[in-house]
Design a protein around this motif. Structure first.
Motif, PDB file in Angstrom:
ATOM      1  N   ASN A 132      16.233  39.449 -24.083  1.00 33.08           N
ATOM      2  CA  ASN A 132      14.940  38.817 -24.345  1.00 33.08           C
ATOM      3  C   ASN A 132      14.996  37.789 -25.468  1.00 33.08           C
ATOM      4  OD1 ASN A 132      15.283  41.432 -25.876  1.00 33.08           O
ATOM      5  ND2 ASN A 132      13.499  40.624 -26.968  1.00 33.08           N
ATOM      6  N   GLU A 133      15.933  37.964 -26.404  1.00 36.62           N
ATOM      7  CA  GLU A 133      16.033  37.056 -27.546  1.00 36.62           C
ATOM      8  C   GLU A 133      16.480  35.660 -27.137  1.00 36.62           C
ATOM      9  OE1 GLU A 133      18.516  38.905 -30.439  1.00 36.62           O
ATOM     10  OE2 GLU A 133      17.169  40.621 -30.733  1.00 36.62           O
ATOM     11  N   THR A 134      17.051  35.526 -25.959  1.00 34.70           N
ATOM     12  CA  THR A 134      17.527  34.222 -25.485  1.00 34.70           C
ATOM     13  C   THR A 134      16.515  33.543 -24.563  1.00 34.70           C
ATOM     14  OG1 THR A 134      18.622  35.033 -23.476  1.00 34.70           O
ATOM     15  CG2 THR A 134      19.866  35.188 -25.531  1.00 34.70           C
ATOM     16  N   LEU A 135      15.392  34.219 -24.293  1.00 36.62           N
ATOM     17  CA  LEU A 135      14.425  33.728 -23.320  1.00 36.62           C
ATOM     18  C   LEU A 135      13.154  33.226 -23.995  1.00 36.62           C
ATOM     19  CD1 LEU A 135      14.812  36.662 -20.775  1.00 36.62           C
ATOM     20  CD2 LEU A 135      16.027  34.472 -20.777  1.00 36.62           C
ATOM     21  N   ASP A 136      12.383  32.442 -23.248  1.00 36.38           N
ATOM     22  CA  ASP A 136      11.131  31.913 -23.782  1.00 36.38           C
ATOM     23  C   ASP A 136      10.012  32.951 -23.715  1.00 36.38           C
ATOM     24  OD1 ASP A 136      11.850  29.037 -24.332  1.00 36.38           O
ATOM     25  OD2 ASP A 136      12.390  29.150 -22.211  1.00 36.38           O
ATOM     26  N   TYR A 137       9.931  33.657 -22.596  1.00 41.68           N
ATOM     27  CA  TYR A 137       8.905  34.683 -22.412  1.00 41.68           C
ATOM     28  C   TYR A 137       9.489  35.824 -21.584  1.00 41.68           C
ATOM     29  CZ  TYR A 137       5.734  30.844 -23.651  1.00 41.68           C
ATOM     30  OH  TYR A 137       5.115  29.794 -24.287  1.00 41.68           O
TER      31      TYR A 137
END
Length: 213
Positions: A132-137
């Motif tokens: 999740n830390e690499t994603l926008d949402y």
């Protein structure tokens, strides 16, 4: 997926517990023309074809971790990892780095196609692996536990105790919901979920336009 990359589209994660209906939600997004990358499909292909992964898995689980046709013996592996947290962690550490790299390569390829306003990445262990830390949402698909249990029992033809064992191996849904940017409540029918999918599609498309302006 080592760090957040800038692409002409948003990177949107979608996750949820077993039986929550995240695969159904992904299918609906795909039906309206959105690109969906399924991390589990990537992992399956790698486990069956990547020699480095095969060697590492055999070292941990034994030579019978693979069938005669060269494919991973998923029934055997599942029976082990859902009852042994250390073995489950070992399997994750073998496969996940390769999965992240493969998804990165796919995103890089997609970045040349300007049709996509956002790309969905479905992964059961979205938060557990810090993807999740690499994603926008991140979208979390949620359903009542008993609903999930009944769905999986019917879908996989397994007893209730086996489903409960799998649920216990996952991050509690309450924690996922606290981390989520958007939530799809899926306690009803597929038809009832469709308006939420359409709403999220419109909103994510608008967010992409806003972020690129």
């Amino acid at each position: 997926m080592k760090s957040k990359q800038k692409y002409p589209f948003l990177q949107v994660g979608i996750t949820g517990g077993i039986g929550s209906g995240k695969s159904t939600a992904c299918g609906m997004f795909a039906d309206i023309g959105r690109c969906v990358i399924i991390a589990d499909d990537v992992a399956r292909k790698l486990a069956d074809e990547n020699e480095e992964i095969q060697k590492a898995i055999k070292q941990v689980f034994g030579s019978d971790a693979y069938l005669a046709n060269g494919h991973l013996n998923r029934k055997k592996i599942a029976s082990v990892v859902f009852s042994d947290a250390k073995k489950r962690s070992a399997l994750d550490s073998i496969i996940h780095p390769h999965v992240f790299n493969a998804i990165d390569l796919q995103l890089q390829t997609l970045s040349h196609d300007l049709r996509y306003r956002y790309v969905l990445i479905e992964a059961a262990l979205m938060y557990e692996t810090n993807m999740n830390e690499t994603l926008d949402y991140v979208i979390v698909v949620s359903a009542e536990e008993e609903t999930c249990i009944q769905r999986v029992m019917v879908r996989d033809h397994i007893p209730r105790q086996d489903v409960l064992q799998r649920i216990e191996a996952q991050m509690p849904m309450s924690k996922k919901l606290k981390k989520a940017d958007f939530v799809i409540h899926n306690n009803g029918t597929v038809h009832e979920m469709r308006p939420t999918i359409k709403f999220l599609d419109t909103m994510l498309s608008q967010l992409t336009t806003a972020s690129s302006s």
